[in-house]
Each structure stands twice: as C-alpha cells, then as structure tokens.
Design a protein around this motif. Structure first.
Motif, PDB file in Angstrom:
ATOM      1  N   THR A  65       8.256   6.054  19.158  1.00  0.00           N
ATOM      2  CA  THR A  65       7.491   7.915  18.362  1.00  0.00           C
ATOM      3  C   THR A  65       8.481   8.109  16.791  1.00  0.00           C
ATOM      4  N   LEU A  66       9.878   7.844  17.333  1.00  0.00           N
ATOM      5  CA  LEU A  66      11.066   7.768  15.921  1.00  0.00           C
ATOM      6  C   LEU A  66      11.159   7.055  15.145  1.00  0.00           C
ATOM      7  N   GLY A  67      10.243   5.911  15.764  1.00  0.00           N
ATOM      8  CA  GLY A  67      11.053   4.239  14.757  1.00  0.00           C
ATOM      9  C   GLY A  67      12.305   3.695  15.740  1.00  0.00           C
ATOM     10  N   LEU A  68      12.301   2.126  15.703  1.00  0.00           N
ATOM     11  CA  LEU A  68      13.563   1.474  16.305  1.00  0.00           C
ATOM     12  C   LEU A  68      14.291   1.193  15.773  1.00  0.00           C
ATOM     13  N   THR A  69      15.346   1.183  15.918  1.00  0.00           N
ATOM     14  CA  THR A  69      17.002   1.131  14.895  1.00  0.00           C
ATOM     15  C   THR A  69      17.529  -0.687  15.597  1.00  0.00           C
ATOM     16  N   ASN A  70      18.518  -1.273  14.798  1.00  0.00           N
ATOM     17  CA  ASN A  70      18.983  -2.448  15.016  1.00  0.00           C
ATOM     18  C   ASN A  70      19.658  -1.721  16.317  1.00  0.00           C
ATOM     19  N   GLN A 102      -4.432  -1.976   9.257  1.00  0.00           N
ATOM     20  CA  GLN A 102      -2.986  -2.624   9.840  1.00  0.00           C
ATOM     21  C   GLN A 102      -2.321  -3.507   9.188  1.00  0.00           C
ATOM     22  N   VAL A 103      -0.969  -3.073   8.674  1.00  0.00           N
ATOM     23  CA  VAL A 103      -0.172  -4.241   7.587  1.00  0.00           C
ATOM     24  C   VAL A 103       1.247  -4.178   8.571  1.00  0.00           C
ATOM     25  N   TYR A 104       0.742  -5.778   9.098  1.00  0.00           N
ATOM     26  CA  TYR A 104       1.848  -6.040   9.886  1.00  0.00           C
ATOM     27  C   TYR A 104       2.639  -7.010   9.044  1.00  0.00           C
ATOM     28  N   SER A 105       4.188  -6.791   9.412  1.00  0.00           N
ATOM     29  CA  SER A 105       5.386  -7.780   8.687  1.00  0.00           C
ATOM     30  C   SER A 105       4.845  -9.360   9.041  1.00  0.00           C
ATOM     31  N   TYR A 106       5.463  -9.736   8.153  1.00  0.00           N
ATOM     32  CA  TYR A 106       5.764 -11.464   8.204  1.00  0.00           C
ATOM     33  C   TYR A 106       6.255 -12.182   7.961  1.00  0.00           C
ATOM     34  N   SER A 107       7.178 -12.648   9.120  1.00  0.00           N
ATOM     35  CA  SER A 107       7.969 -13.718   8.942  1.00  0.00           C
ATOM     36  C   SER A 107       8.222 -15.125   9.274  1.00  0.00           C
ATOM     37  N   PRO A 149      -4.332   2.280  -0.732  1.00  0.00           N
ATOM     38  CA  PRO A 149      -3.308   2.913  -1.828  1.00  0.00           C
ATOM     39  C   PRO A 149      -2.189   3.677  -1.772  1.00  0.00           C
ATOM     40  N   LYS A 150      -1.240   3.610  -2.585  1.00  0.00           N
ATOM     41  CA  LYS A 150       0.014   4.080  -2.755  1.00  0.00           C
ATOM     42  C   LYS A 150       0.793   4.935  -1.544  1.00  0.00           C
ATOM     43  N   MET A 151       1.275   4.129  -0.566  1.00  0.00           N
ATOM     44  CA  MET A 151       1.658   4.704   0.349  1.00  0.00           C
ATOM     45  C   MET A 151       3.618   4.142   0.562  1.00  0.00           C
ATOM     46  N   ASP A 152       3.947   5.810   1.314  1.00  0.00           N
ATOM     47  CA  ASP A 152       5.539   4.691   2.242  1.00  0.00           C
ATOM     48  C   ASP A 152       5.524   4.107   3.259  1.00  0.00           C
ATOM     49  N   GLY A 153       6.247   2.636   2.744  1.00  0.00           N
ATOM     50  CA  GLY A 153       6.514   1.941   4.357  1.00  0.00           C
ATOM     51  C   GLY A 153       6.447   0.439   3.072  1.00  0.00           C
ATOM     52  N   LEU A 154       5.325   0.212   1.914  1.00  0.00           N
ATOM     53  CA  LEU A 154       5.138  -1.178   1.235  1.00  0.00           C
ATOM     54  C   LEU A 154       5.732  -0.751   0.239  1.00  0.00           C
ATOM     55  N   LYS A 155       6.428  -1.591  -0.845  1.00  0.00           N
ATOM     56  CA  LYS A 155       7.065  -1.918  -2.410  1.00  0.00           C
ATOM     57  C   LYS A 155       6.039  -1.919  -3.074  1.00  0.00           C
ATOM     58  N   SER A 156       4.952  -2.994  -2.964  1.00  0.00           N
ATOM     59  CA  SER A 156       3.716  -2.720  -3.586  1.00  0.00           C
ATOM     60  C   SER A 156       3.033  -2.507  -2.894  1.00  0.00           C
ATOM     61  N   LYS A 157       1.490  -2.032  -4.088  1.00  0.00           N
ATOM     62  CA  LYS A 157       0.426  -1.858  -3.421  1.00  0.00           C
ATOM     63  C   LYS A 157      -0.673  -3.038  -4.224  1.00  0.00           C
ATOM     64  N   SER A 158      -0.559  -3.907  -4.873  1.00  0.00           N
ATOM     65  CA  SER A 158      -1.593  -4.683  -4.634  1.00  0.00           C
ATOM     66  C   SER A 158      -0.770  -6.214  -4.940  1.00  0.00           C
ATOM     67  N   PHE A 159      -2.206  -7.253  -3.509  1.00  0.00           N
ATOM     68  CA  PHE A 159      -1.259  -7.918  -2.806  1.00  0.00           C
ATOM     69  C   PHE A 159      -2.696  -9.645  -3.834  1.00  0.00           C
ATOM     70  N   LYS A 160      -1.896 -10.823  -3.388  1.00  0.00           N
ATOM     71  CA  LYS A 160      -2.946 -11.992  -3.485  1.00  0.00           C
ATOM     72  C   LYS A 160      -3.417 -12.619  -2.004  1.00  0.00           C
ATOM     73  N   ILE A 161      -5.013 -12.895  -1.666  1.00  0.00           N
ATOM     74  CA  ILE A 161      -5.090 -13.083  -0.445  1.00  0.00           C
ATOM     75  C   ILE A 161      -5.031 -14.800  -0.640  1.00  0.00           C
ATOM     76  N   GLN A 199      10.646   0.054   4.909  1.00  0.00           N
ATOM     77  CA  GLN A 199      11.197   0.665   6.012  1.00  0.00           C
ATOM     78  C   GLN A 199      12.455   0.834   6.585  1.00  0.00           C
ATOM     79  N   LYS A 200      12.991   2.184   7.370  1.00  0.00           N
ATOM     80  CA  LYS A 200      13.909   1.848   7.448  1.00  0.00           C
ATOM     81  C   LYS A 200      14.326   1.280   8.817  1.00  0.00           C
ATOM     82  N   ALA A 201      13.605   2.198   9.693  1.00  0.00           N
ATOM     83  CA  ALA A 201      13.143   1.633  10.686  1.00  0.00           C
ATOM     84  C   ALA A 201      11.630   0.284  11.583  1.00  0.00           C
ATOM     85  N   PHE A 202      12.003  -0.278  12.646  1.00  0.00           N
ATOM     86  CA  PHE A 202      10.656  -0.793  12.240  1.00  0.00           C
ATOM     87  C   PHE A 202       9.984  -0.027  13.342  1.00  0.00           C
TER      88      PHE A 202
END
Length: 855
Positions: A65-70, A102-107, A149-161, A199-202
């Motif tokens: 509930t408070l995020g995860l760290t390294n 819901q936007v997830y990170s991809y690596s 919409p601009k919000m905490d957690g994402l650097k940009s608000k515009s993407f290309k599909i 985001q600082k936390a995971f």
C-alpha cells in the motif's frame, strides 16, 4: 477350410450391414464421448500451462500500500526459492469520464509476464505505447497519438500507439479488474517503457520460483508448492511493513521538524520585541509565521497518522480470469467421470444384447458344426472375429475422433479468454479404457452366450428353441379393462409380457438415452440458474461501495437503501485433513436489523433463517463443505497479518463465492483491532447499465469513496462457459445414441420375429396392419422408457452437478419442465423415424423364405 470359414464370417457382416454398423456406431458414440470429454480437462490445463510457460507468467506478485523499494527487491531475490524477481511501475489513469486505463512499465530485457503481440510492434522509445487488444473496440489504431491527462508517475502525457498486445496477467478477454478510480472498473491496460515513469517506488514485484517449473499450472501440486514458497517469502518480509512506513515518514518528519523549529525560533524572537516597537510589517510577518507553524503541525500529525504498509502477496489466482478458466476445467473433468461413463454403459448394454441375440439366432449352424466334429474353439472363431472387429472399429474410431474433435471444440467455445492456442495430449489411458469397454461389450457378450450354447448337445442346438408358452398376464385379470380391448391390442400386450427380457432391455435402452438427454438439459438449467438464483434468492443488494471514512453516507437518487457493513477479504485455513485454503468475503453489518433485505441467510437443510449471534459466524454451504466444518467447528481466518479464531454458529445457502457473516461484537471479541465499517451495501431502484454507470460516477465524485462494484454484473462467468458448450455436446450425442439404440433394438426385434410377422401377413394382414402390430409394442415400450428415463435423468443430473461443484460454486439442482418435454419429444421422434424405416422393411419381408421349414 479356415479360408471358407473366414469367408462365412465376412458374409455374416455383409449380409447384415445394418446390424454390424449399428453395433459399431453404438460403441463409437460411447467411446467418442467418453474419451473426448475425459480428455478435455487435461487438454485445457495443458493448453493453459503451455501459454503461461511461453509468456513466462510469474508465480506471485508482491505489492504494498506504500509502494516497494530496492530493499524489498533485494530481500526477495535473496530468497533461496526465488528464481527471478522483476520490479514494475504502474499508474491508474482516468482517461475520460467513462474510461479508466492502467499503464504498466515495459522493459525489453524483462523475463517475466511477457507480452503477446497481436499486431504492430513493442515500444522502444519512451514516447511509444502498446495497448490492450481490447482497446481496439474503442476505436484506437496503430500510429495514433494517445493522450493521457497529466499526472504524477508519468513523465509525458502524449504517446504514439505502436502495437496491440495480450498480457498473461489477464486471462479473461473482457474483464480487466476493479480499481478505486472512475467507475471502479478498469476498461483496458497499456504498457509504456520504464523510462516513461518517474515513480521512486515500484508498484509491484513479479516473482518466479525455481521449484515450480515442472508442475502444471492450476493443479493442486502447483498451488501447494506456491503456497509454501509464499509463506516462506512472507516470513522473510515480515519486518518490512513497519520499516517501509518509517522509510517514508521519517525523512519527511525530519524536514517538517527542522522547519518547525526554525519558525518557532523566529516566532519567539518576534514575540520578544515589545509591542510599541512592532511595525505593521513585523506583525504581518509574525502572523505569517504562526500560520506556517499551524500548517506544519497539521502536516506532522498527518504524517504520524500514516498507516503501516500492508504487503499483499497475490498468486496467479488473483489474475483476472485465471481461476475462472481452471474452475471450468475442473468442472468439466468432474462431469467427465460420470456422464460419459453412464453413456458408455448404455452403449455396452445394448451391444451386449445385440451380439447375444445374433449368436442365439445361429444356434442351428452351431449345432450342425458341432455334429460335423468342429471344435468349440473353431466354432467360436467366427463370432469372436465378428465381435472383436466391431469392438475395435467402434472403440478406436470413437476414441480417435473424440480426441481430435471434442476437446478442441470445447476449447474454441471458451471465447471469454485470451488463450488462443490449443495444445492437446493423446489420452492413451482413456482410449485403452474405451477399447476395453468396447471389447467387453462385444467379445464379452459373445463369450458368455457361446459358453452357454456350446454346453448343449448338437441335437438340441439344431432344433429351434420351443416358443415360450402363452399364459395369462396381469391385464387379463382386470376384466372390465381387458374386455374393452380389441384383438390387436390384446395380442400386443401379450407379446410384451411374454418376452420379458426383450421388454426390459428395450425399456432400459430407451430410458438410458432419455435420461442422458434430460441430464444434459438439467446441467444447462443449473448452469443458467447459478447467477439468477445467487442474486434473487440469496444476495438482494446490487452494489458495494468501499469507503475511506466509516461514517460517510452515500447519496444518489438511484439508491433505494443502503446498509453499513465491514466487508473484508480473509483467508480461511482448513481443518485437519483438508489441504487448501479458501479466500472468503467477510461481511459484518453494523446493525443486523433488517439484514434479510440485503442477504437471505437460509439454512440449506431446513430452509429456516439463520440468526446472528455474538458467539460465532455464519458460513456459506460450499465453504463449510470444503472446510469439513459444521456447527461448533473452530476455523482460522487470516485478516491481513492477523489471525482470527472463529467458531461456526450456522450454515447458510449460497451458490457463488465464499462468505462469512458475523456481528460487530463477535468481531471485536476475536480480533485485536476494533470493528469499523468500511463499506455500504446498496439496493438500487434501477439496475439498467446506464443507471448503474450513472450511479457509479455520482458516488465516486463524493469524498471518501474509494470504489464501487456491482457483483451481479461483474464480467466473471464463474466457470460456466465451458460447461455450457459441454452440455450441447451431451444433448446432441445422447440424441444420436437414442436414435441408434432404438433402430438397433427394433431391428433385432424384427429379425427375431420374422416367422411370426410372415405368418400374420399370410393370414391376410395388410402392410399397415403389420406395421401397427409392431408399432403398438414400440409405442408402449417408448412411453415406459421415457417415464423411467426421467427418473434416471434426475438421479444422474443431481450426481453430476454435485461432482461439478468446484472452487466456490454450488450449482442449484434444478431441471425445468422444457427439459422433460424435449427429452420426451426427441425420443418419440426417433421412435417415429425408426417406425417409418421399419414399415418399409416389413413391406419387403419374403414370406416363403421366412416360413420355409428349418428342420
């Protein structure tokens, strides 16, 4: 001589193609359903396991509930049973008034939870994004600009599909889970490169254990292994919730205290200045400093009130659609043990009758060969070859055809999931079982009848068996009824009771097929009634609102009434001898008055209402059965990281899900934390889709509201889609078996009575009268078969549905009247079709051959 005898065997087949093919067809249908349905469960599990292995689905997702760290990541990776652990970021975005994503990170280097590309390509740059394949229905296309919409957690608000994907985290093709944003339901997911997040936390850490790779997903062995690994991991991270809270608030508290100390010092200095020397500027500064102190003190109190982190460990069953898929597989596997077995039993029974009557018909030939000096073994070869050929052809053809068609067809019918590749396994064990059953039916019946006949002397075998002596039947003793019957009716009833074995076998055959059809219709009714019965007979509320403030009242013109309650998810530990835990929804209403308007707590045996008590909990029926619990049993319930010992005070009827009901006083008695309602149970005036969405939007705008859900209208199918497709197969194949059985029994009946039928034709009966002579008997036997078939179908349906109750599902044992009507109508239609075929066969009887002397 051997060659001649072999030719005679072939002639036995070619001269009676109808009889031979009917035997093969009966065995084929029985083997097809037996092998096909029994192979479906393992094939569904294998297909899912292959898909999850290809996409490398994690065994566990750790969230907080408070995020995860390294530090969390390092502790998890250092566990000896952890093979791979990968962190992920995630944000939930209200893209528009009616759309939550819901936007997830991809690596690119990620090993776990690999995406399956449907079209386009995977993202490379931080301004690129891939969407859920479901998002295509909202009009999104490749190359479009996707704006958030601009919000905490994402650097940009515009993407290309750049692509559309499926994720192994979402097995369902329609459901994407719930959230506390927007309407409360996630519409679709998206994946953007990790560099696009700030985001600082995971948000979560995906974990794959090193001891689960050889275990098939969804099996009890796999679940047990993951539970053990999870318990070990929880113990290792046991201190982290408190540490995580300290990591977050201590640096902030230090900053607040430092700033507070500075302002308090400045305030003290200004206070030391005499009033006559304080200027307007000085007074304004002092006022500003005091406001700053007040604000910092409030911030300090808020930080100190920060709750301790809650670490959640979600295995694969928490993935949307995962458990539904395996519940369907288990239900089909449970049914596969019973229904196809009974189906095969009917096929074996009818085949046994047909083969034995065929050998009985050839008594003269057997006696003649015995008199000429042929051995019993040599005489038996003809019938052994005939029987083995029919048994092997039917069993192998049915087994292979069932393996190729039914599992793949049922897999294709499961359209509510993202598993698109079918991977079957050859069910050798089931094919062998079907082959053994087929040979028992054919070769076994031949062996039994041959042993009986070959014991007799050749002279006895070469004579026709003396016809059964005529005797009075029960109807003749009811004289008022008997006198009102005409000659033809009297003959028909005498024939029925004269040949009791033929009558019983015909009734059993027809009853078995009718019963199979009725059981199929009954399964359909039970599956279709599951949701309506749950929410009409048991749960009468339509919505659940989750709150941050326990005293919050919800307002909306569509809300008829609301009930304050504590609604929590708990894990109930089993009693001795039970291996698996159960996830249970615990509901504790703030007031038990008028609770029956929201939930009916009826005892499943007596039907009487269970009453709340401050000395125990009320469990739902399926949960009590799974936990082997009864009134007075003590169970362990895990709420977060706390263990509650609860006593069972009552058991209530319920169809879908596991529930536990208790009073606030009893909760306070068994728990170290004080009772606090966190939800509202809602009864709505209108339940239309538009009304529900409108209510959700209005309620979510109110402060303190975290989430709104509508259990009845959730996308989950509760494991019933697969059963529905199986039911169609059951009904169709049962009908086909019914047609073949009726044809076969009628065909045997006519062949045995050829001399009798030829005699009445010589005596002057017209073709229609000869047909009516036989048809009257068939009508009576068909009606009797239908009547007894209904009883067989009811018993079979109840037995099947009890076995199919897997997971948290308890099917209602209902069979609606159309099932009785359709099973009877289909059987009657098949009897009519067979009657038409029989009519043309009777027209072509050669009376001279039939009546020629056999001595």
């Amino acid at each position: 001589m051997n060659s001649t005898y072999f030719k005679a065997t072939i002639r036995e087949i070619t001269y009676s193609w109808g009889k031979f093919i009917s035997i093969v067809l009966i065995i084929l249908l029985g083997s097809l359903l037996y092998v096909g349905i029994r192979a479906t469960g393992p094939d569904l599990d294998n297909s899912a396991d292959r898909y999850f292995a290809q996409q490398n689905l994690g065994d566990l997702n750790v969230t907080s509930t408070l995020g995860l760290t390294n530090k969390d990541l390092s502790l998890i990776r250092n566990d000896k049973n952890v093979k791979t652990a990968e962190p992920n970021h995630m944000v939930t975005v209200k893209k528009s008034q009616n759309q939550v994503v819901q936007v997830y990170s991809y690596s690119k280097t990620a090993k776990l939870n690999r995406l399956k590309l449907v079209s386009g390509r995977l993202p490379v740059n931080e301004n690129q994004i891939v969407l859920d394949d479901k998002a295509k229905s909202d009009g999104y296309k490749l190359g479009q600009t996707y704006t958030l919409p601009k919000m905490d957690g994402l650097k940009s608000k515009s993407f290309k599909i750049v692509g559309f994907v499926n994720s192994p985290l979402f097995v369902s093709s329609t459901d994407r889970g719930t959230t506390n944003v927007g309407s409360g339901e996630v519409d679709y997911f998206a994946y953007a490169p990790s560099r696009a997040f700030d985001q600082k936390a995971f948000a979560m850490i995906a974990v794959r254990f090193n001891n689960t790779s050889g275990l098939t997903a969804g099996t009890s062995k796999y679940n047990k292994r993951v539970n053990c690994d999870q318990d070990r991991l929880e113990s290792k991270l046991d201190a982290r919730p408190e540490q995580r809270r300290a990591e977050l608030i201590e640096p902030e508290l230090a900053k607040v205290n430092q700033r507070l100390t500075q302002l308090q010092r400045q305030a003290k200095q200004l206070k030391a200045v005499p009033a006559q020397y304080q200027s307007t500027t000085t007074k304004a500064a002092a006022k500003k400093i005091l406001a700053g102190i007040s604000k910092l003190q409030a911030a300090k109190k808020a930080l100190q009130k920060t709750p301790q982190a809650t670490y959640l460990y979600n295995d694969r069953t928490a993935n949307v659609g995962y458990q539904d898929y395996f519940d369907e597989s288990k239900s089909i596997a449970a049914i596969a043990v019973i229904f196809p077995g009974f189906f095969l039993f009917i096929a074996v029974l009818i085949t046994f009758t047909t083969i034995s009557r065929m050998i009985e018909k050839n008594r003269r030939e057997i006696g003649l060969m015995r008199a000429l000096g042929y051995t019993k073994g040599f005489i038996s070869m003809k019938y052994v070859i005939y029987s083995v050929l029919a048994g092997i052809l039917g069993s192998i053809a049915g087994g292979v055809f069932g393996t190729i068609t039914l599992p793949k067809f049922i897999f294709g019918m499961l359209s509510n999931n993202n598993l698109t590749q079918y991977h079957g396994v050859i069910p050798w064990a089931f094919i062998v079982e079907a082959l053994v059953a087929g040979l028992v039916a054919t070769l076994g019946s031949a062996a039994v009848v041959l042993m009986i006949n070959l014991r007799e002397k050749p002279t006895e075998l070469m004579r026709e068996r003396a016809p059964k002596a005529g005797k009075r039947i029960l109807l003749e003793r009811i004289k008022p009824l008997w006198r009102r019957m005409n000659f033809n009716q009297k003959v028909s009833y005498r024939n029925l009771f004269r040949y009791k074995t033929r009558m019983i076998m015909t009734i059993v055959g027809i009853a078995g097929c009718t019963g199979l059809m009725l059981a199929g219709f009954g399964i359909r009714d039970s599956v279709n009634d599951l949701i309506p019965d749950q929410f009409n007979q048991v749960q009468h509320y339509q919505g659940i609102v989750t709150l941050a403030d326990s005293n919050k009242q919800i307002h909306d013109k569509n809300i008829q009434s609301q009930k304050s309650a504590m609604v929590q998810s708990v894990t109930v530990a089993p009693t001795k001898g039970i291996k698996r835990n159960a996830t249970v929804t615990m509901i504790a209403p703030q007031s038990t008055a008028h609770f029956e308007k929201y939930v009916s707590l009826a005892n499943p045996k007596t039907g009487k209402a269970e009453k709340f008590t401050n000395t125990g909990v009320i469990l739902t029926e399926k949960l009590a059965t799974d936990m082997n619990a009864k009134k007075g049993t003590v169970l362990s319930a895990k709420l977060g990281n706390k263990l509650l010992k609860v006593r069972v005070a009552g058991i209530t009827k319920n169809y879908a899900g596991h529930y536990m009901y208790l009073t606030p006083k009893y909760f306070n008695k068994v728990s170290s934390t004080k009772y606090s309602p966190n939800s509202r149970l809602l009864k709505l005036k209108s339940e239309t889709t538009q009304s529900r969405h409108h209510t959700s939007r209005n309620v979510l705008k109110q402060s303190g509201v975290l989430n709104v859900t509508y259990p009845r209208y959730a996308n989950s199918t509760l494991g019933t889609v697969g059963l529905s497709s199986v039911v169609l197969i059951f009904i169709a194949l049962s009908a086909a078996l019914g047609l073949v059985v009726l044809y076969n029994l009628t065909n045997v009946n006519i062949s045995e009575r050829m001399r009798e039928l030829s005699t009445i034709k010589v005596l002057g009966f017209y073709d229609n009268e000869v047909t009516a002579y036989v048809a009257r008997e068939n009508v009576v036997l068909t009606l009797a078969g239908i009547f007894f078939g209904w009883f067989i179908g009811l018993i079979l349906h109840h037995f099947i549905m009890i076995k199919a109750q897997t997971g948290a599902i308890l099917f209602p044992l209902t069979v609606h009247y159309p099932g009785y009507i359709w099973s009877a109508v289909l059987t009657a239609c098949f009897s009519l079709v067979v009657g038409v075929i029989t009519h043309y066969k009777l027209k072509n009887i050669d009376m001279l051959d039939s009546l020629s002397s056999r001595e």
